[in-house]
Design a protein around this motif. Structure first.
Motif, PDB file in Angstrom:
ATOM      1  N   GLY A  25     -24.218  20.146   9.245  1.00  0.00           N
ATOM      2  CA  GLY A  25     -23.216  20.977  10.201  1.00  0.00           C
ATOM      3  C   GLY A  25     -21.945  21.058   9.587  1.00  0.00           C
ATOM      4  O   GLY A  25     -21.342  20.364   8.270  1.00  0.00           O
ATOM      5  N   TYR A  26     -20.440  20.390  11.155  1.00  0.00           N
ATOM      6  CA  TYR A  26     -19.203  20.131  10.417  1.00  0.00           C
ATOM      7  C   TYR A  26     -18.872  18.492  10.665  1.00  0.00           C
ATOM      8  O   TYR A  26     -19.010  17.586  12.021  1.00  0.00           O
ATOM      9  N   ARG A  44     -32.853   5.275  -1.200  1.00  0.00           N
ATOM     10  CA  ARG A  44     -32.267   6.162   0.191  1.00  0.00           C
ATOM     11  C   ARG A  44     -31.335   6.879  -0.723  1.00  0.00           C
ATOM     12  O   ARG A  44     -31.501   8.409  -0.050  1.00  0.00           O
ATOM     13  N   LEU A  45     -30.948   6.973  -1.872  1.00  0.00           N
ATOM     14  CA  LEU A  45     -30.110   8.159  -2.158  1.00  0.00           C
ATOM     15  C   LEU A  45     -31.037   8.846  -3.941  1.00  0.00           C
ATOM     16  O   LEU A  45     -31.277   8.174  -5.066  1.00  0.00           O
ATOM     17  N   PRO A  46     -30.748  10.119  -4.029  1.00  0.00           N
ATOM     18  CA  PRO A  46     -31.115   9.957  -5.008  1.00  0.00           C
ATOM     19  C   PRO A  46     -30.360  10.823  -5.887  1.00  0.00           C
ATOM     20  O   PRO A  46     -29.515   9.807  -6.326  1.00  0.00           O
ATOM     21  N   SER A  47     -31.020  10.591  -6.920  1.00  0.00           N
ATOM     22  CA  SER A  47     -31.168  10.868  -7.831  1.00  0.00           C
ATOM     23  C   SER A  47     -29.347  11.159  -9.021  1.00  0.00           C
ATOM     24  O   SER A  47     -28.844  12.158  -8.280  1.00  0.00           O
ATOM     25  N   GLN A  95     -30.299  15.117   6.800  1.00  0.00           N
ATOM     26  CA  GLN A  95     -31.504  15.941   5.780  1.00  0.00           C
ATOM     27  C   GLN A  95     -31.426  15.572   4.607  1.00  0.00           C
ATOM     28  O   GLN A  95     -30.804  16.852   3.917  1.00  0.00           O
ATOM     29  N   PRO A  96     -32.183  15.110   3.470  1.00  0.00           N
ATOM     30  CA  PRO A  96     -33.050  14.504   3.986  1.00  0.00           C
ATOM     31  C   PRO A  96     -32.016  12.536   3.489  1.00  0.00           C
ATOM     32  O   PRO A  96     -32.723  11.452   4.348  1.00  0.00           O
ATOM     33  N   TYR A  97     -30.953  13.308   3.350  1.00  0.00           N
ATOM     34  CA  TYR A  97     -29.956  11.463   3.945  1.00  0.00           C
ATOM     35  C   TYR A  97     -28.355  12.052   3.645  1.00  0.00           C
ATOM     36  O   TYR A  97     -27.841  13.127   4.078  1.00  0.00           O
ATOM     37  N   THR A  98     -27.536  11.166   4.483  1.00  0.00           N
ATOM     38  CA  THR A  98     -26.331  11.466   4.943  1.00  0.00           C
ATOM     39  C   THR A  98     -25.069  12.129   3.575  1.00  0.00           C
ATOM     40  O   THR A  98     -25.182  10.543   2.584  1.00  0.00           O
TER      41      THR A  98
END
Length: 239
Positions: free
Chosen positions: A103-104, A214-217, A126-129
């Motif tokens: 979203g904005y 929680r943070l992707p690579s 999703q899947p994280y902010t």
């Protein structure tokens, strides 16, 4: 003399028999009374009970639902439409085009700045902010002068060259693309369809630690950013 007495005796017997016959006939006649009788169980002054046919409105069973006069009418929520920016701000992607959960941020829809740059700030959950800031300008006029007279960058901007923590990559997008990152933030600059745009991809501050699960690579975040940059380049080429 005897004959006369005999006849008199017969007459007396006949009179007695006749009287007895009249008494017997009178006892067999029905007693006088009304010709019609009231139905059993209904006295003259007793009100009659109204009966209704099965299936009528008055013969509903206890299991049949009834309307609740206090019930409020059911309303269906209408989703808020995504605003469509006016040209040339509509050269940037709308948030739904980025994918699920985008979203904005702070209602930062695509808009034109005083220097002619078109900007937007997106927010994905999703899947994280994370946030995605996009800045777009044409390869002409003041913006072209600011780029040194060329739209083909392909190298690290001068203000980042002195930093040792900067890493770079050259993904293939549009005419020229160049990516760099430091810490959790990743930037990419692309030249496509006589435009230059820069995207800054930044995870939420609480997720900025590279060691958090929680943070992707870094590779996964760069892959997502390259995909978003390709979408933006395709939109510019199709407009």
């Amino acid at each position: 003399m005897r004959r006369r007495d005999y006849l008199r005796g017969l007459g007396a017997i006949a009179g007695i028999v006749g009287v007895a016959g009249c008494s017997s006939s009178a006892s067999e006649e029905p007693a006088a009374g009304p010709t019609a009788q009231e139905p059993a169980g209904n006295a003259p002054d007793e009100p009659r009970t109204e009966r209704t046919a099965p299936g009528s409105r008055l013969s509903r069973t206890a299991d049949e639902p009834t309307a609740d006069p206090t019930a409020q009418p059911t309303t269906t929520a209408t989703p808020t439409p995504i605003p469509t920016p006016e040209p040339p701000a509509n050269r940037l992607l709308l948030a739904p085009a980025l994918g699920t959960g985008w979203g904005y941020a702070s209602d930062s829809t695509p808009r034109i700045r005083d220097n002619g740059t078109i900007t937007a700030l997106y927010r994905g959950t999703q899947p994280y902010t994370r946030t995605l800031r996009t800045r777009l300008w044409r390869c002409e006029g003041r913006t072209l002068d600011a780029l040194g007279g060329t739209c083909s960058l392909g190298t690290l901007p001068s203000r980042y060259r002195s930093r040792d923590d900067i890493e770079t990559a050259s993904p293939t997008i549009g005419e020229t693309a160049f990516a760099w990152w430091s810490g959790p933030r990743t930037d990419i600059e692309v030249v496509a369809a006589d435009h230059v745009f820069r995207m800054s991809h930044t995870p939420l501050a609480e997720q900025a630690d590279e060691n958090t699960a929680r943070l992707p690579s870094r590779a996964a975040r760069l892959t997502e950013l390259i995909g978003l940059a390709r979408q933006q380049a395709e939109k510019l080429a199709s407009d």
